[in-house]
Design an enzyme around this catalytic site. Structure first.
Site, short mmCIF file in Angstrom:
data_model
loop_
_atom_site.label_atom_id
_atom_site.label_comp_id
_atom_site.label_asym_id
_atom_site.label_seq_id
_atom_site.Cartn_x
_atom_site.Cartn_y
_atom_site.Cartn_z
N SER A 1 0.74 -1.20 -0.06
CA SER A 1 0.11 -0.12 0.12
C SER A 1 0.88 1.16 -0.01
CB SER A 1 -0.97 -0.19 1.19
OG SER A 1 -1.61 1.10 1.24
N LYS B 1 2.10 -3.65 6.58
CA LYS B 1 2.55 -3.84 5.07
C LYS B 1 4.13 -3.80 5.02
CE LYS B 1 -1.35 -4.71 3.34
NZ LYS B 1 -1.67 -6.03 2.68
N TYR C 1 -1.69 -0.76 10.73
CA TYR C 1 -1.80 -1.50 9.46
C TYR C 1 -0.66 -1.23 8.25
CZ TYR C 1 -3.64 -1.64 4.55
OH TYR C 1 -3.85 -1.93 3.24
P1 NAD Z 1 -11.13 -7.09 1.10
O1 NAD Z 1 -11.09 -7.35 2.87
O2 NAD Z 1 -12.19 -6.82 0.60
O3 NAD Z 1 -10.39 -8.40 0.75
C1 NAD Z 1 -9.44 -9.37 1.66
C2 NAD Z 1 -9.90 -10.90 1.66
O4 NAD Z 1 -8.92 -11.28 2.65
C3 NAD Z 1 -11.37 -10.78 2.31
O5 NAD Z 1 -12.06 -11.57 1.42
C4 NAD Z 1 -10.87 -11.38 3.65
O6 NAD Z 1 -11.81 -12.33 4.05
C5 NAD Z 1 -9.64 -12.18 3.58
N1 NAD Z 1 -9.02 -12.65 4.49
C6 NAD Z 1 -8.44 -11.61 5.43
N2 NAD Z 1 -7.53 -12.36 6.27
C7 NAD Z 1 -7.52 -13.56 6.06
C8 NAD Z 1 -6.73 -14.74 6.32
N3 NAD Z 1 -5.93 -14.78 7.51
N4 NAD Z 1 -7.12 -16.03 5.65
C9 NAD Z 1 -7.70 -16.01 4.53
N5 NAD Z 1 -8.40 -14.84 4.21
C10 NAD Z 1 -8.42 -13.61 4.81
O7 NAD Z 1 -9.86 -5.99 0.94
P2 NAD Z 1 -9.25 -5.51 -0.34
O8 NAD Z 1 -9.47 -4.07 -0.69
O9 NAD Z 1 -9.56 -6.35 -1.47
O10 NAD Z 1 -7.81 -5.51 -0.08
C11 NAD Z 1 -6.82 -6.61 -0.35
C12 NAD Z 1 -5.51 -6.37 -0.12
O11 NAD Z 1 -4.97 -5.17 -0.73
C13 NAD Z 1 -5.32 -6.31 1.55
O12 NAD Z 1 -4.14 -7.13 1.68
C14 NAD Z 1 -5.16 -4.97 1.48
O13 NAD Z 1 -4.54 -4.58 2.82
C15 NAD Z 1 -4.39 -4.36 0.30
N6 NAD Z 1 -4.67 -2.99 -0.10
C16 NAD Z 1 -5.99 -2.49 -0.23
C17 NAD Z 1 -6.18 -1.39 -0.54
C18 NAD Z 1 -7.64 -0.63 -0.76
O14 NAD Z 1 -7.86 0.39 -0.61
N7 NAD Z 1 -8.79 -1.67 -0.74
C19 NAD Z 1 -5.19 -0.44 -0.75
C20 NAD Z 1 -3.69 -0.84 -0.56
C21 NAD Z 1 -3.65 -2.22 -0.03
C1 UD1 Z 2 -7.33 5.28 3.33
C2 UD1 Z 2 -6.27 4.59 4.60
C3 UD1 Z 2 -5.29 3.69 3.79
C4 UD1 Z 2 -5.58 2.68 2.89
C5 UD1 Z 2 -6.52 3.56 2.04
C6 UD1 Z 2 -6.94 2.71 0.75
C7 UD1 Z 2 -6.56 6.09 6.54
C8 UD1 Z 2 -6.01 7.12 7.39
N1 UD1 Z 2 -6.04 5.70 5.61
O1 UD1 Z 2 -6.36 6.16 2.63
O2 UD1 Z 2 -4.42 3.30 4.68
O3 UD1 Z 2 -4.57 2.21 2.27
O4 UD1 Z 2 -7.41 4.23 2.50
O5 UD1 Z 2 -7.86 1.77 1.20
O6 UD1 Z 2 -7.84 5.45 6.82
N2 UD1 Z 2 -12.59 11.66 2.99
C9 UD1 Z 2 -13.76 12.58 3.45
N3 UD1 Z 2 -14.93 11.98 3.87
C10 UD1 Z 2 -15.24 10.78 4.10
C11 UD1 Z 2 -14.04 9.87 3.67
C12 UD1 Z 2 -12.93 10.31 3.23
O7 UD1 Z 2 -13.69 13.61 3.18
O8 UD1 Z 2 -16.19 10.39 4.42
C13 UD1 Z 2 -11.28 12.05 2.46
C14 UD1 Z 2 -10.23 11.94 3.08
O9 UD1 Z 2 -10.13 12.85 4.30
C15 UD1 Z 2 -9.15 11.97 2.35
C16 UD1 Z 2 -9.79 11.14 1.04
O10 UD1 Z 2 -11.25 11.70 1.16
O11 UD1 Z 2 -8.78 13.19 1.96
C17 UD1 Z 2 -9.72 9.80 0.83
O12 UD1 Z 2 -9.70 9.15 1.86
P1 UD1 Z 2 -10.08 7.41 1.94
O13 UD1 Z 2 -10.81 7.05 0.75
O14 UD1 Z 2 -10.41 7.18 3.42
O15 UD1 Z 2 -8.53 6.95 1.61
P2 UD1 Z 2 -7.21 7.46 2.08
O16 UD1 Z 2 -7.31 8.16 3.27
O17 UD1 Z 2 -6.25 7.95 1.20
#
Ligand code: NAD
Ligand code: UD1
Length: 335
Positions: free
Chosen positions: A123, A151, A147
């Site tokens: 991330s 990572k 969190y």
């Molecule tokens: P998500 O929660 O939708 O998907 C994660 C999946 O992993 C879920 O289905 C959950 O049930 C499963 N899981 C969690 N722990 C587990 C375990 N111990 N064993 C087996 N399954 C398990 O989240 P996502 O948004 O699809 O994210 C996927 C990955 O990407 C995560 O590692 C997350 O940290 C990373 N990531 C996500 C974002 C984002 O904004 N969505 C941003 C940066 C990184």
């Molecule tokens: C968040 C997580 C980050 C994660 C990323 C993607 C935090 C501090 N960081 O990042 O670890 O990797 O999501 O899943 O939670 N905002 C509003 N109103 C809302 C929600 C968000 O104004 O109700 C604003 C936030 O202040 C920010 C932007 O929207 O400026 C994006 O927010 P968000 O979608 O939560 O993502 P990140 O903060 O970038």
């Protein structure tokens, strides 16, 4: 065959589909802690056939040994993980156990089964957010919550493991802000409870589930005072994973690559685009800054382009359109 951990989750489900479309066999592993088995039915509709699925945990060594024995795995896409910043602050041990120790157990099972390729979901939260964007991969690191630390710790572990044995090949993909869903409306992000992230919140306000959005601060030193992020369409994101897997098939060691568009968009700009594209109104009011937020974050996406031949193709309009299509599926109760 590719093992997709977290395969029924938001990003893992889209990745499973595009892996299938790229000609890979896939087996999904998920403990369903943050997703629903119904995703498998919709994936089967999209792929025209069911996907192999194992319900289980990446921390379960015995189960992993069975999975690697049963399936001929060539590589792993590792999405399984917990991702709530707030929950990680309240319960850091849970995040260490699931994200770091879970990955360690998975690596042990891979090693025992002679599988040495992994694409890992990292991330942009690993970067020191007090620095100015764009963030290149060699920018200063400095996660500011458990969190993000989980990572960064996995990244460091993978680097150590790769240095110990040149058969290992890892792609550490640092995502910026994934949004959107599959254009069919059959896959998307389904947050449990009140959404933390901006796009799901906007969608819920637009659909009438919530009255209005609170914009967290309008006094940042940005284009309009609101936070700026690099939103990336989930279909672009998962295309980057397929490219990274191909790279891991041909190279050993560690590749670290940002997956972002390289463009920043403010909260207000996103709301305006969403309203224009979907025809919905998104009432909002300005609230205080959210603790832990940075003013601006966007990627330098040059490494992914140079080494993976990948760049994001979809823009903010498509991100808004497909987020809304998915929200409409949710609102109809089709999932
Ligand atoms: P998500 O929660 O939708 O998907 C994660 C999946 O992993 C879920 O289905 C959950 O049930 C499963 N899981 C969690 N722990 C587990 C375990 N111990 N064993 C087996 N399954 C398990 O989240 P996502 O948004 O699809 O994210 C996927 C990955 O990407 C995560 O590692 C997350 O940290 C990373 N990531 C996500 C974002 C984002 O904004 N969505 C941003 C940066 C990184
Ligand atoms: C968040 C997580 C980050 C994660 C990323 C993607 C935090 C501090 N960081 O990042 O670890 O990797 O999501 O899943 O939670 N905002 C509003 N109103 C809302 C929600 C968000 O104004 O109700 C604003 C936030 O202040 C920010 C932007 O929207 O400026 C994006 O927010 P968000 O979608 O939560 O993502 P990140 O903060 O970038």
């Amino acid at each position: 065959m590719i093992l997709v951990t977290g395969g029924t989750g938001y990003i893992g489900s889209h990745a499973s589909l595009v892996l299938h479309e790229a000609g890979h066999e896939v087996v999904l592993l998920d403990n369903l802690s943050n997703s629903d088995a119904a995703v498998l039915d919709r994936l089967a509709v999209l792929a025209g056939r069911p996907f192999a699925f194992v319900e289980g945990d990446i921390r379960d060594e015995t189960l992993l040994a069975q999975v690697f024995a049963e399936y001929q795995i060539d590589g792993v896409m590792h999405f399984a993980g917990l991702k709530s910043v707030a929950e990680s602050v309240a319960d850091p041990l849970k995040y260490f156990d699931n994200n770091v120790a879970g990955t360690r157990t998975l690596l042990g099972a891979m090693s025992a089964a002679n599988v040495h390729r992994m694409v890992f979901s990292s991330s942009a939260t690993v970067y020191d957010g007090s620095q100015r964007p764009p963030f290149a991969e060699d920018a200063a690191l400095g996660a500011s919550n458990p969190y993000g630390n989980s990572k960064a710790q996995v990244e460091a572990l993978l680097a150590d493991v790769a240095a110990s044995d040149q058969r290992w090949s890892f792609a550490l993909l640092r995502y910026f802000n994934p949004v959107g869903g599959h254009e069919s409306g059959l896959l998307g992000e389904n947050p449990r409870g009140i959404p933390n992230n901006l796009m799901p919140y906007i969608c819920q306000v637009a659909s009438g589930m919530r009255e209005s959005l609170t914009v967290h601060g309008d006094d940042y030193p940005t284009v309009d005072g609101t936070g700026v992020r690099d939103f990336i369409h989930v279909m672009d994101l998962v295309d980057g994973h397929v490219a990274a897997l191909d790279y891991c098939m041909k190279n050993s060691g560690v590749l670290t690559a940002n997956l972002g568009t390289g463009t920043g968009t403010s909260v207000i700009q996103l709301i305006e685009t969403f309203e224009r594209i979907t025809g919905n109104r998104v009432p909002f009011q300005i609230g205080p800054r959210r603790p832990g937020d940075v003013a601006e974050s966007w990627a330098d996406a040059a490494v992914a382009e140079r080494l993976l031949g990948w760049r994001a193709k979809l823009g903010l309009p498509e991100m808004c359109r497909d987020s809304w299509t998915w929200q409409s599926t949710l609102a109809r109760g089709d999932v």
